[in-house]
Design an enzyme around this catalytic site. Sequence first.
Site, PDB file in Angstrom:
ATOM      1  CD  GLU A   9      -3.123  -4.034  -1.410  1.00  0.00           C
ATOM      2  OE1 GLU A   9      -4.211  -4.314  -0.850  1.00  0.00           O
ATOM      3  OE2 GLU A   9      -2.029  -4.483  -1.014  1.00  0.00           O
TER       4      GLU A   9
ATOM      5  CB  SER B 137       9.110  -3.978  -0.638  1.00  0.00           C
ATOM      6  OG  SER B 137       8.842  -4.737   0.511  1.00  0.00           O
TER       7      SER B 137
END
Length: 316
Positions: free
Chosen positions: A61, A40
Site C-alpha cells: 500500500e 473484494s
Amino acid sequence: MTQTLQLDALEMRQVYAKTLKELAAADDRVIALEADLSRSMSTGRLKDEIPNQYLNLGIMEANMMGVTAGLSLTGRKPFVHSFGQFVTRRAFDQIFVSLAYAKLNAVLVGSDAGVTAEHNGGTHMTFEDMGLMREVPNAKVYEVSDAVQFAYILRKAYREGGVNYIRTIRKNAVHLYEEGETFEKVKVLTEGKDITIVACGILVAEALKAAEQLKEKGISATVIDMFSIKPLDVETLIASAKQTGAVLTAENHNVNGGLGSAVAEVLGENYPVPLYRIGVREQFGQVGKLDYLKEFYGLTASNIVEHAQKLVQRKK
C-alpha cells in the site's frame, strides 16, 4: 428520501466498479489502483474492460501511494482502493507527504469500514481512519451512507481534485436517496425541536429508526446525514443546535477523531449545547457478525434512543 428502510439493489463495491468504469470510459486519465483486493471490491473485471487504466500493485500500500503520486504528477486521475486500515493507517506517511504535501490529486477509497469488516476481525477493523485523514491539511473526508450518494461523491471527488478520502462498506447499504439527488450540502432527513442526531455511514439508518422510536416517546428529533466529515457543514450544524438545544453524534468509528470530534469542536467554539457521542470507545475490533458487533460497540438505534433521552433531560 424514501420512507421505508430497504437495502440498495447494488452492493457498494459494485457501485464503485460501475462508476469507475464510466469515469474511465469518458476520461483516459482515470486510473484504477488496487492492492490485491480487486475481487473484494468487484474491480477485477476492469483489468479486461480498461486494461490500460488499471493497476494491481499487490499488497504494497505504501508503494501504491508512491505510484499514485507519480501518476498524478503526469496528469492522471488516480482512484485508489484498499480496506480502510490499509489505505490510511498503513500508508499514512506516503499520503501525507507524497500526495497532500505535494498538492497532488487522488481519490482514496477505504472499504470494510468499522464493524462491517465482520469476519476479517480486529486487524482489519478500522475505527481511526477518519481521524487520521482529518489531520491531513486540505484533505476532504467523506463517509457515504447509500449507493446513490457513493456514486455522486466519487464523481464529486473526481471533479474537484485534491486528496479525497471516501469511507464505505462493501456490501448492500440501506437505500436512502433516489437517483438524481445531489450532495453538495449535507442532508437534513427529518426535522424536530428536541434533539439533533448527526450521523454518517451505516449509523444514518440507525438514527432514522431511533427518530421513529423517540417520536413514540414524545421526543422529536432532527436527523442529519453528515456525510462530509471534512469540510463539515458548520452552518447547518449550528442552526440545528440552536433549534433543538442538544446534539448527539453517531458513527461507526472511534468517538475521538471522527464525526463526534468534528462536531464537538465546532459546537465548543461556536455554540455549546449538551452533547453525547455514539461510537467506539477505547476498543479494538474483533471477529463477529454485523448485528452482534453493532450491539457490542453500542452502534444501534436503541443506544441512540437511550442517550437521546438523557440529553433531553440534561437540557431541562
